[in-house]
Each structure stands twice: as C-alpha cells, then as structure tokens.
Design an enzyme around this catalytic site. Structure first.
Site, short mmCIF file in Angstrom:
data_model
loop_
_atom_site.label_atom_id
_atom_site.label_comp_id
_atom_site.label_asym_id
_atom_site.label_seq_id
_atom_site.Cartn_x
_atom_site.Cartn_y
_atom_site.Cartn_z
N HIS A 5 35.65 56.63 54.34
CA HIS A 5 35.46 57.97 53.77
C HIS A 5 34.23 58.09 52.86
O HIS A 5 33.81 59.20 52.53
CB HIS A 5 36.68 58.37 52.93
CG HIS A 5 37.83 58.88 53.73
ND1 HIS A 5 37.74 59.95 54.57
CD2 HIS A 5 39.13 58.46 53.79
CE1 HIS A 5 38.93 60.18 55.12
NE2 HIS A 5 39.79 59.28 54.67
N ASP A 48 39.80 52.80 56.04
CA ASP A 48 39.85 54.23 55.78
C ASP A 48 39.18 54.62 54.46
O ASP A 48 38.31 55.48 54.44
CB ASP A 48 41.30 54.70 55.76
CG ASP A 48 41.36 56.20 55.58
OD1 ASP A 48 40.87 56.90 56.48
OD2 ASP A 48 41.84 56.65 54.55
N HIS A 99 37.93 61.29 59.35
CA HIS A 99 38.63 60.52 60.39
C HIS A 99 38.04 60.88 61.76
O HIS A 99 37.20 61.76 61.86
CB HIS A 99 40.12 60.88 60.38
CG HIS A 99 40.81 60.53 59.11
ND1 HIS A 99 42.03 61.04 58.76
CD2 HIS A 99 40.45 59.73 58.09
CE1 HIS A 99 42.40 60.56 57.58
NE2 HIS A 99 41.45 59.77 57.15
N ARG A 139 49.86 69.46 52.99
CA ARG A 139 50.21 68.04 52.93
C ARG A 139 50.57 67.64 51.50
O ARG A 139 49.95 68.10 50.54
CB ARG A 139 49.03 67.22 53.45
CG ARG A 139 49.23 65.74 53.30
CD ARG A 139 48.25 64.94 54.14
NE ARG A 139 47.91 63.70 53.49
CZ ARG A 139 47.14 62.76 54.01
NH1 ARG A 139 46.62 62.95 55.22
NH2 ARG A 139 46.86 61.67 53.35
N ASP A 160 44.56 50.79 58.19
CA ASP A 160 44.31 52.22 58.01
C ASP A 160 42.86 52.56 58.38
O ASP A 160 41.92 51.91 57.91
CB ASP A 160 44.59 52.62 56.55
CG ASP A 160 45.05 54.04 56.42
OD1 ASP A 160 44.30 54.94 56.84
OD2 ASP A 160 46.17 54.26 55.92
N ASP A 210 46.62 53.75 61.96
CA ASP A 210 47.23 55.09 61.97
C ASP A 210 46.30 56.15 62.53
O ASP A 210 46.74 57.23 62.93
CB ASP A 210 47.70 55.47 60.56
CG ASP A 210 46.58 55.37 59.52
OD1 ASP A 210 45.56 54.70 59.77
OD2 ASP A 210 46.75 55.96 58.43
N HIS A 211 45.00 55.87 62.56
CA HIS A 211 43.99 56.80 63.09
C HIS A 211 42.66 56.11 62.93
O HIS A 211 42.56 55.09 62.24
CB HIS A 211 43.97 58.14 62.32
CG HIS A 211 43.82 57.94 60.84
ND1 HIS A 211 42.61 57.68 60.25
CD2 HIS A 211 44.74 57.88 59.85
CE1 HIS A 211 42.79 57.50 58.96
NE2 HIS A 211 44.07 57.60 58.69
N LYS A 227 47.46 53.58 49.30
CA LYS A 227 48.20 53.74 50.56
C LYS A 227 49.67 53.39 50.41
O LYS A 227 50.39 53.28 51.40
CB LYS A 227 47.57 52.84 51.66
CG LYS A 227 46.11 53.15 51.95
CD LYS A 227 45.94 54.46 52.71
CE LYS A 227 44.47 54.78 52.94
NZ LYS A 227 44.28 56.05 53.65
N ASP A 286 37.17 65.61 55.10
CA ASP A 286 37.76 65.92 56.42
C ASP A 286 36.77 66.74 57.24
O ASP A 286 37.03 67.03 58.42
CB ASP A 286 39.06 66.73 56.26
CG ASP A 286 40.09 65.96 55.46
OD1 ASP A 286 40.10 64.73 55.58
OD2 ASP A 286 40.86 66.58 54.71
N SER A 344 46.62 60.06 57.87
CA SER A 344 47.64 59.09 57.45
C SER A 344 49.04 59.68 57.43
O SER A 344 50.00 59.00 57.75
CB SER A 344 47.33 58.59 56.04
OG SER A 344 46.14 57.87 56.04
N ARG A 374 46.37 61.13 44.16
CA ARG A 374 47.67 60.87 44.80
C ARG A 374 48.28 59.57 44.29
O ARG A 374 47.58 58.69 43.80
CB ARG A 374 47.52 60.82 46.31
CG ARG A 374 46.71 59.67 46.83
CD ARG A 374 46.73 59.65 48.36
NE ARG A 374 45.74 58.76 48.91
CZ ARG A 374 45.23 58.90 50.12
NH1 ARG A 374 45.62 59.87 50.91
NH2 ARG A 374 44.35 58.04 50.57
#
Ligand SMILES: O=C(O)[C@@H](CO)OP(=O)(O)O
Ligand SMILES: [Mn+2]
Ligand SMILES: [Mn+2]
Length: 553
Positions: free
Chosen positions: A427, A423, A495, A280, A21, A464-465, A355, A165, A72, A208
């Site tokens: 961040h 990831d 990202h 999202r 990730d 994934d990115h 994740k 972001d 993601s 999350r």
C-alpha cells in the site's frame, strides 16, 4: 491430541494455514514485487508441491461485480465462512436501490433529530469509489435524499482522502466533480451543503484495531471541533500540502478544516446528526466508539456534542458498534472456527496488530469474541508505529517465532496466521520496500516449513487478495504500465484483481495429496472445507467443497 484423522493418515503434527496478506499472482513481470523478490521457499513449494490458483476478488467473494478488487474483509470472511455472502458494498447498493435505507427507523431518526433541533446533517467517510470501505455513490444518494426529499437545509461533508483503494494522488479527481455536484444540488434544492473538513485516511480518523488512537483524536479535532489549519476549499488544502510536502500521497495528507469569513464552516454541534458512511467495520469502529461511548478514555473529546450518530452498517455484531446503523450487515453464521470448536479442535489465530482483527474478527464473520475460550487462543503481536516502508519486515519474525514454537509444542490442532507485509508495504507504493516485504515473508515461510517437516504436520499457504504483485498502475484499456512524464512508472497503492496461490506442503508424502479437478471455480471460499477435510471433520453441505483429494483417504 485431537488429530485422530491426521494421525490415522500418518501425520504427527498440526495443520498450519499461512495467509500472506496482499501477495497475489500475476504473470506480468514489470512492477511485480513478488516475482522479482528472492523467494526460494515459495519457488520450492511451486516446483515440488500441489498448488493451484484461487479467485479472490469480485463476485467470488460476494462483491457487486468482477471489477471489484479483493480486500481483507471479504477475503477473510470468505475463508472463514466457507461460502459466499453478499458483502457490504452489495448490501448497501440494494438498500439504496429498493429505498429500504430511507424507510428504516435509523434514517428517520437522523432526519427528525437534526430537523427538530435546527441542526446540521454531517457525513464522514472515505471519499472515493474504491468500494473497499465506502462508495461515493452511496454518499451522493443520501445527500440527494436529504436535500430534495427531506429538505434538510444544511449538510456538511468531512472527507477522508483515499489514495489507497484508488490512485495514490487521485484526490482532486474526486473533489472537483463533487464540488460541482454540490453546487448543482444546492441550487436545485435550495440548500447549503459543503465540504467542511478532511485529511488523508492514514492520518486521521480511520485507525483500526486500536493501533494508534491519536489518529482518531486528530479526526475529532478536525471534524468535530473544527480546529486545525484552515483553508478556503478542499482543493486549496490538497494543493498546499502537496506543494509543502513533496512526494506526499493522498492517504497521508494532513488534516484540514474549511473556513470562510465567519470561521470553520462545519464543526459538529449539539443537535446535529452524523452519518459515518463507510460500510466496512475495521476502520470505522474507533470513531464510532468516540461518538457513542459515554465513558470514553482514549482521548479527550473537546467538545463532546450531543448528536444523533449512525454508521452505514453495524461494524461489530458482538459488541453492537454502533448502536444505530442504516443497513443490516451480512449475518455470517456457522463459520469454520465455530464448527471446529464443536468438534474439540484446538485452534490458534495469530498476527500483528494491523492484521489481528483480520484472522480473528473478519475470519469469524465480523465477531470479536471467541467461540470457545478453552479451545481457542488469539495472539496479537504489537505492530510497529512507523510508516511501513521504513520497516518492511514488520513483525513477521515475531509471529513466526511463536508459530514455530507452537508447531513444536503440539498445543494446537489447527493454526492460522496472517503475514501483513505484502499488503501493508504494498500500500505504500514503494517498490523496494515491497520487494523486501515479500522476501521477509518468504524467509519466515522457510522457518515454518522446517518446523512443519520436523513435526510431521501439514502446511497450507495462501493469500486473501493481491497487492504486492502489482505495484505499478496499469492502463485499463491497453493493460500497459502507466508512466509519469519522465518515463518512470506510476506507483499503484491499491489491491489487485489477481488470483492467489493455494499451496499444499505435506512433507511426509503419506497423504498423496492432489487437487480435485472437479471443483468448479476454486476460490477463497473453498479453503474452510479443505481445512475441515484435513482435520477429519466433515464439512457441511452448505460449504463450498474442499479442494483436495488424498490417495490415503
Ligand atoms: O488498509 C485497508 O483498510 C485496506 C485497503 O483499503 O486493506 P486491507 O483490505 O488489506 O485491510
Ligand atoms: Mn488483506
Ligand atoms: Mn490492504
């Protein structure tokens, strides 16, 4: 044993897909924690194995434009669905442009409910134009409609500051113009719309995968109860916290409540309507549950007002969370897991909490259930509850322990796993930690490679990115690294727009794998068909084509 095809080709072990990730590729060296890290295993794969770059952002993953970085949700959706679906960001744009959003029964009900009860209309959501979870244009379009057309007299906005972001300390670049916008809207429409509360997105509300419900409890205190440290304005709150906590970045800012002489300006009360405006799902599910579930035991809701609640989208299509939503999500059908289950392929999905939903829920087209519990196993390794720069290795070793055991054990034909490190640590914007995160992933990759070699299986490595390969802000015009006044580079927490690797390790060499040069614009959506091809299951025509050719087949 379901690997008939693998066996026929001379393989004796399963297929393993590693998703690193947030580990993308960039040629730029400066601020590139991936290129800078000691990664002998990645380097070896790049030197000795077939590999190529895949597109992982923008229209290739169903986002509105190629200016949109990957994330993601869209990345795992694309990998698991095998083709491009228009994603949330695009679907909400369309629903607003065509006016459909405002004609639907959810919007009507929200308006009627607060109008009939003389209530207030509340908006809660991620306050930026990052376009990963939300976009401020969507919020503004709804405010305008509510004020000018619906003539709802009172609106309150609860702002979750981003810095993840978008630029890490960019909150005021959003708050100041928004305050001016509200002032103008208030005078144009003769309404009273104000910012009522807020806090950093990693401090309140947007937890999350049930990693830390206390975040949501704090959000409830702040937005609903209106309890907490009060300030006259969002600007005052942000500036005060920045002064008091040197080095704090927006995503971590503590909660704040806006109050005037009468007290908090916008607690949520009986008869109000509430819109959670993120599109999202992962970080919107818990707060939606808190608003909607009658019997809720994750924290004490005090008060628990009777409101009309809606999300921007349906966040979980299996569990139907939330019950009311404004825009239909993409209906992702016939994902690769489902098709592989239909062929009796035994599958393992594994990651750590942060994740876990990515390799299950997102990979399966935003579904939380399994397709076939007999054939599938989902493993969640509990994540640490610390700032990840303090433990950049995260749970990579524990995930690897299990994967290595399962490669040896032969219980599965196909395994997919996600390493969160590049990831989650990317961040934080902390370069040294990101460097260690990438090395932790590489160390684990080495262990998996050895297990694959010993079992005679096959390994695919991708991401994934991007994120960790671009840890400094770049000037959009010149492409140069942005710097603080003292010359140090400005950290980037978001990202990137970079592509990701797709590496193929087939240690026996029997398959003589090479990339198919005919595949146009390879991207994440080509991975599903590639896995099916290796597992001997014909991919459907509506999937984007497989990436590989085998001399042996
Ligand atoms: O942390 C998140 O929610 C996003 C960034 O907004 O990251 P990812 O898409 O990698 O989950
Ligand atoms: Mn990701
Ligand atoms: Mn991320």
């Amino acid at each position: 044993m379901k690997w008939e095809k693998l066996l026929k080709d001379g393989l004796t072990g399963p297929l393993t897909l590693v998703i690193m990730d947030g580990i993308g590729f960039s040629e730029r060296r400066e601020g590139n924690a991936v290129a800078d890290a000691h990664t002998p295993h990645l380097d070896w794969l790049l030197a000795h194995c077939p590999h190529g770059l895949l597109k992982a952002h923008g229209t290739a993953v169903g986002l509105p434009s190629d200016k949109d970085m990957g994330n993601s949700e869209v990345g795992h959706n694309a990998m698991g669905a095998g083709r491009i679906y228009a994603q949330g960001a695009r679907l909400v744009n369309e629903a607003i442009e065509t006016g459909r959003l405002f004609q639907g029964k959810t919007w009507r009900h929200l308006m009627d409910y607060c109008r009939e009860n003389n209530g207030t209309l509340h908006f809660i959501g991620l306050f930026s134009d990052g376009n990963v979870h939300s976009h401020l244009d969507h919020l503004r379009a709804m405010l305008e409609r509510a004020a000018l057309v619906e003539k709802i007299p009172r609106g309150r906005i609860h702002i979750l500051l981003d810095g993840r972001d978008v630029g890490e300390t960019s909150a005021l670049e959003y708050v100041d113009p928004f305050e001016a916008y509200l002032q103008d809207l208030n005078s144009r429409a003769g309404v009273d719309y104000r910012i009522a509360s807020g806090g950093g997105r990693m401090a309140v509300t947007m937890d999350r995968y049930e990693a830390d419900w206390s975040m949501v409890a704090r959000g409830w205190e702040t937005h609903v109860a209106g309890r907490g440290r009060t300030f006259r304005s969002a600007r005052e709150a942000i500036e005060t916290y920045r002064r008091e906590i040197p080095g704090i970045i927006d995503q971590d800012l503590p909660p704040f409540v806006i109050a005037d002489d009468q007290g908090p300006v916008g607690p949520i009360r009986d008869g109000d309507s509430v819109i959670f405006f993120n599109f999202r799902g992962d970080r919107a599910i818990e707060i939606s549950r808190a608003f909607e579930e009658e019997n809720f035991d994750k924290f004490q809701r005090d008060p628990y007002p009777k409101v009309a609640y809606a999300g921007m989208m349906e966040y979980d299509g299996d569990l139907h969370i939330p019950r009311s939503y404004l825009v239909e999500p993409p209906h992702i059908e016939k994902t690769v897991s489902e098709l592989l289950c239909a062929q009796g392929i035994r599958q393992l999905a594994i990651s750590e909490t942060q994740k876990f939903g990515h390799v299950t829920y997102f990979w399966n087209g935003n579904r939380s259930g399994k397709f076939d519990p007999e054939l599938e196993e989902y493993v969640e390794v509990p994540s640490d509850q610390v700032p990840f720069e303090e433990r950049p290795w995260m749970k990579a070793a524990e995930i690897t322990d299990r994967v290595v055991e399962e490669i040896r054990g032969g219980r599965f034909d196909f395994m997919r796993l996600n390493f969160a490190n590049g990831d989650m640590v990317g961040h934080t914007g902390i370069y040294q930690a990101a460097h260690i995160a990438v090395e932790a992933v590489d160390l684990c990759l080495g262990r998996i490679m050895r297990a694959v070699r010993e079992a005679g299986g096959m390994l695919l490595v991708t991401a994934d990115h991007g994120n960790a390969e671009e840890m400094y802000e770049l000037d959009k015009k010149t492409g140069e690294v942005k710097r603080h006044a003292d010359g140090t580079p400005k950290a980037k927490t978001s990202h990137s727009l970079n592509p990701v690797w797709f590496l193929v390790y087939e240690p026996s060499g029997k398959l003589q794998v090479r990339f198919d040069p005919e595949v146009p614009d390879p991207g994440l959506t080509n991975i599903a068909a590639t896995c099916m091809q290796i597992l001997g299951v014909k991919p459907p025509d509506f999937y984007d084509p497989p990436l590989l050719l085998f001399a042996a087949s």
